[in-house]
Scaffold this motif. Structure first.
Motif, PDB file in Angstrom:
ATOM      1  N   LEU A  90       0.501  -0.760  -0.237  1.00 14.30           N
ATOM      2  CA  LEU A  90      -0.062  -0.126  -0.261  1.00 14.30           C
ATOM      3  C   LEU A  90       0.471   1.293   0.103  1.00 14.30           C
ATOM      4  CD1 LEU A  90      -2.450   1.617   0.303  1.00 14.30           C
ATOM      5  CD2 LEU A  90      -2.671   1.481   2.776  1.00 14.30           C
ATOM      6  N   VAL A  91       1.539   1.521   0.628  1.00 18.19           N
ATOM      7  CA  VAL A  91       2.833   2.748   1.330  1.00 18.19           C
ATOM      8  C   VAL A  91       3.179   2.598  -0.758  1.00 18.19           C
ATOM      9  CG1 VAL A  91       4.940   3.837   1.904  1.00 18.19           C
ATOM     10  CG2 VAL A  91       3.410   2.034   3.431  1.00 18.19           C
ATOM     11  N   ALA A  92       4.561   1.385  -0.936  1.00 19.56           N
ATOM     12  CA  ALA A  92       4.386   1.808  -2.171  1.00 19.56           C
ATOM     13  C   ALA A  92       3.312   1.893  -3.267  1.00 19.56           C
ATOM     14  CB  ALA A  92       5.004   0.308  -3.019  1.00 19.56           C
ATOM     15  N   ARG A  93       1.967   1.988  -3.676  1.00 22.96           N
ATOM     16  CA  ARG A  93       1.017   2.513  -4.216  1.00 22.96           C
ATOM     17  C   ARG A  93       0.781   4.088  -4.317  1.00 22.96           C
ATOM     18  NH1 ARG A  93      -4.399   2.280  -5.379  1.00 22.96           N
ATOM     19  NH2 ARG A  93      -4.721   0.363  -3.239  1.00 22.96           N
ATOM     20  N   ALA A  94       0.562   3.796  -3.013  1.00 23.35           N
ATOM     21  CA  ALA A  94       0.310   5.340  -2.172  1.00 23.35           C
ATOM     22  C   ALA A  94       1.316   6.304  -2.650  1.00 23.35           C
ATOM     23  CB  ALA A  94      -0.198   5.250  -0.895  1.00 23.35           C
ATOM     24  N   THR A  95       2.991   5.620  -2.276  1.00 16.54           N
ATOM     25  CA  THR A  95       3.746   6.655  -2.774  1.00 16.54           C
ATOM     26  C   THR A  95       2.938   7.849  -4.310  1.00 16.54           C
ATOM     27  OG1 THR A  95       5.216   6.114  -1.013  1.00 16.54           O
ATOM     28  CG2 THR A  95       6.032   7.492  -2.499  1.00 16.54           C
ATOM     29  N   THR A  96       3.449   6.452  -5.107  1.00 12.75           N
ATOM     30  CA  THR A  96       2.803   6.721  -6.794  1.00 12.75           C
ATOM     31  C   THR A  96       1.815   7.519  -6.843  1.00 12.75           C
ATOM     32  OG1 THR A  96       4.431   4.899  -7.178  1.00 12.75           O
ATOM     33  CG2 THR A  96       2.878   6.433  -8.848  1.00 12.75           C
ATOM     34  N   GLU A  97       0.391   7.381  -6.540  1.00 19.84           N
ATOM     35  CA  GLU A  97      -0.422   7.857  -6.515  1.00 19.84           C
ATOM     36  C   GLU A  97      -0.786   8.835  -5.648  1.00 19.84           C
ATOM     37  OE1 GLU A  97      -3.631   5.287  -6.026  1.00 19.84           O
ATOM     38  OE2 GLU A  97      -2.438   3.177  -7.269  1.00 19.84           O
ATOM     39  N   LEU A  98      -0.209   9.508  -5.152  1.00 18.19           N
ATOM     40  CA  LEU A  98      -0.450  10.841  -4.002  1.00 18.19           C
ATOM     41  C   LEU A  98      -0.043  11.857  -4.232  1.00 18.19           C
ATOM     42  CD1 LEU A  98      -1.315   9.891  -0.391  1.00 18.19           C
ATOM     43  CD2 LEU A  98      -2.972  10.576  -2.373  1.00 18.19           C
ATOM     44  N   ALA A  99       1.639  11.469  -5.188  1.00 13.65           N
ATOM     45  CA  ALA A  99       2.377  12.340  -5.575  1.00 13.65           C
ATOM     46  C   ALA A  99       2.015  13.392  -6.462  1.00 13.65           C
ATOM     47  CB  ALA A  99       3.903  11.055  -6.092  1.00 13.65           C
ATOM     48  N   THR A 100       1.100  13.000  -7.228  1.00 14.15           N
ATOM     49  CA  THR A 100       0.578  13.869  -7.852  1.00 14.15           C
ATOM     50  C   THR A 100      -0.904  13.986  -7.868  1.00 14.15           C
ATOM     51  OG1 THR A 100      -1.000  11.989  -9.369  1.00 14.15           O
ATOM     52  CG2 THR A 100       1.349  13.153 -10.043  1.00 14.15           C
ATOM     53  N   ALA A 101      -1.862  14.088  -7.158  1.00  8.03           N
ATOM     54  CA  ALA A 101      -2.308  14.423  -6.190  1.00  8.03           C
ATOM     55  C   ALA A 101      -2.722  15.651  -5.837  1.00  8.03           C
ATOM     56  CB  ALA A 101      -3.116  13.780  -4.948  1.00  8.03           C
ATOM     57  N   LYS A 102      -4.226  16.985  -5.864  1.00  7.52           N
ATOM     58  CA  LYS A 102      -4.153  17.489  -6.403  1.00  7.52           C
ATOM     59  C   LYS A 102      -4.482  18.556  -4.568  1.00  7.52           C
ATOM     60  CE  LYS A 102      -5.816  18.677 -10.567  1.00  7.52           C
ATOM     61  NZ  LYS A 102      -7.562  20.132 -10.917  1.00  7.52           N
ATOM     62  N   THR A 103      -4.992  17.577  -3.920  1.00  6.77           N
ATOM     63  CA  THR A 103      -5.214  17.909  -1.887  1.00  6.77           C
ATOM     64  C   THR A 103      -4.204  16.968  -1.350  1.00  6.77           C
ATOM     65  OG1 THR A 103      -7.212  17.654  -2.804  1.00  6.77           O
ATOM     66  CG2 THR A 103      -6.886  16.799  -0.951  1.00  6.77           C
ATOM     67  N   ARG A 104      -3.913  17.625  -0.779  1.00  8.21           N
ATOM     68  CA  ARG A 104      -2.640  17.751   0.113  1.00  8.21           C
ATOM     69  C   ARG A 104      -3.303  16.976   1.504  1.00  8.21           C
ATOM     70  NH1 ARG A 104      -1.475  22.876  -0.233  1.00  8.21           N
ATOM     71  NH2 ARG A 104      -1.976  23.390   2.093  1.00  8.21           N
ATOM     72  N   PHE A 105      -3.482  15.155   1.463  1.00  8.34           N
ATOM     73  CA  PHE A 105      -4.195  14.444   2.351  1.00  8.34           C
ATOM     74  C   PHE A 105      -3.025  14.185   3.137  1.00  8.34           C
ATOM     75  CE2 PHE A 105      -6.550  12.993  -1.275  1.00  8.34           C
ATOM     76  CZ  PHE A 105      -7.068  13.145  -1.087  1.00  8.34           C
ATOM     77  N   GLY A 106      -3.723  13.461   4.583  1.00 10.74           N
ATOM     78  CA  GLY A 106      -2.792  13.427   5.741  1.00 10.74           C
ATOM     79  C   GLY A 106      -2.162  11.968   5.960  1.00 10.74           C
ATOM     80  N   GLY A 107      -1.839  11.811   6.937  1.00 17.32           N
ATOM     81  CA  GLY A 107      -1.098  10.694   6.795  1.00 17.32           C
ATOM     82  C   GLY A 107      -1.864   9.348   6.783  1.00 17.32           C
ATOM     83  N   GLY A 108      -0.842   7.568   6.546  1.00  8.67           N
ATOM     84  CA  GLY A 108      -1.683   7.083   6.268  1.00  8.67           C
ATOM     85  C   GLY A 108      -2.556   6.242   8.195  1.00  8.67           C
ATOM     86  N   GLY A 109      -2.099   6.447   8.910  1.00  3.58           N
ATOM     87  CA  GLY A 109      -2.904   5.802  10.318  1.00  3.58           C
ATOM     88  C   GLY A 109      -1.593   4.016  10.105  1.00  3.58           C
TER      89      GLY A 109
END
Length: 253
Positions: free
Chosen positions: A73-92
């Motif tokens: 999940l971390v590996a996928r999220a690192t890629t997908e959230l890098a270009t997200a417009k919204t700055r989301f919080g951490g993963g918990g």
């Protein structure tokens, strides 16, 4: 200034004045609650169990599976959230959440707070591995950033969404709607309004539907003394040395 404009737009377009008023009151109360943080941190440290060690002692096989899930999940999220417009919080504590679902095999999970969807993905992935169960989620868009409803849970794969019911008008609206549609709750995860009042409200709404052996999890318990002061049996604190998760799980390890 941009955050203020986005807030006003949200209020006008979504009739969100009530939600914004609640959040302002919550911010004012959280300022006083934060002064208790040092004492809460000391209390947490005094009783916390490392959740990796705890989970491995309960089921080494399931914890190994949960750990692999977390790494993926971390590996996928690192890629997908890098270009997200919204700055989301951490993963918990997503690996722990996955583990709890695989271990206890709940039929109905209710969570508050979705954001990018770390916890939702953990729950839904574990439900899929179990082969049964549904997730009911309550959230609100990051309106101060001008985020859209469609961005909530952006990490959740389309293949898992068949088990997911997402409500997006804030806990005060969402939770009553959710409890009207479920017959029981086997796991409840709280990760939204961090104030004591917000946590109390959620517990009041869901408690009548909690199953006899339901597990209740609170994230970010360092924000105030709410979890510390709960007079509930089976209360414990799990930690990864960076964050502390409160768990109430009567009759279970």
């Amino acid at each position: 200034m941009k955050a203020l404009l986005n807030t006003l737009k949200f209020a006008v377009r979504n009739d969100g004045w009530r939600v914004i008023g609640q959040k302002l009151r919550a911010r004012m109360s959280s300022a006083s609650e934060a002064r208790d943080r040092a004492e809460v941190l000391e209390w947490c440290r005094s009783i916390a169990e490392p959740y990796a060690e705890w989970a491995e002692s309960v089921s080494p096989e399931l914890w190994a599976e949960a750990s692999r899930f977390g790494e993926d999940l971390v590996a996928r999220a690192t890629t997908e959230l890098a270009t997200a417009k919204t700055r989301f919080g951490g993963g918990g504590a997503y690996a722990l959440l996955y583990f709890m679902v695989r271990l206890h095999r709940p039929s109905v999970i209710v969570e508050t707070g979705v954001a990018a969807g770390w916890s939702s993905t953990a729950f839904l992935s574990a439900l899929e591995a179990n082969g049964h169960g549904e997730l009911w989620s309550s959230d609100l868009p990051y309106f101060r950033q001008g985020a859209k409803v469609e961005e909530i849970g952006v990490l959740v794969p389309e293949s898992l969404r068949g088990r997911w019911r997402l409500f997006v008008e804030g806990d005060r609206v969402n939770l009553p709607r959710i409890v009207d549609q479920v017959t029981g709750i086997d796991l409840f995860h709280y990760d939204s309004d961090k104030t004591g009042a917000g946590r109390d409200y959620a517990l009041e709404i869901v408690s009548p539907l909690l199953s006899e052996d339901a597990t209740v999890l609170f994230d970010d318990i360092l924000d105030n003394g709410h979890f510390r002061d709960l007079a509930l049996p089976g209360k414990r604190v799990l930690s990864d040395h960076r964050r502390f998760v409160g768990m109430v799980s009567p009759g279970r390890r």
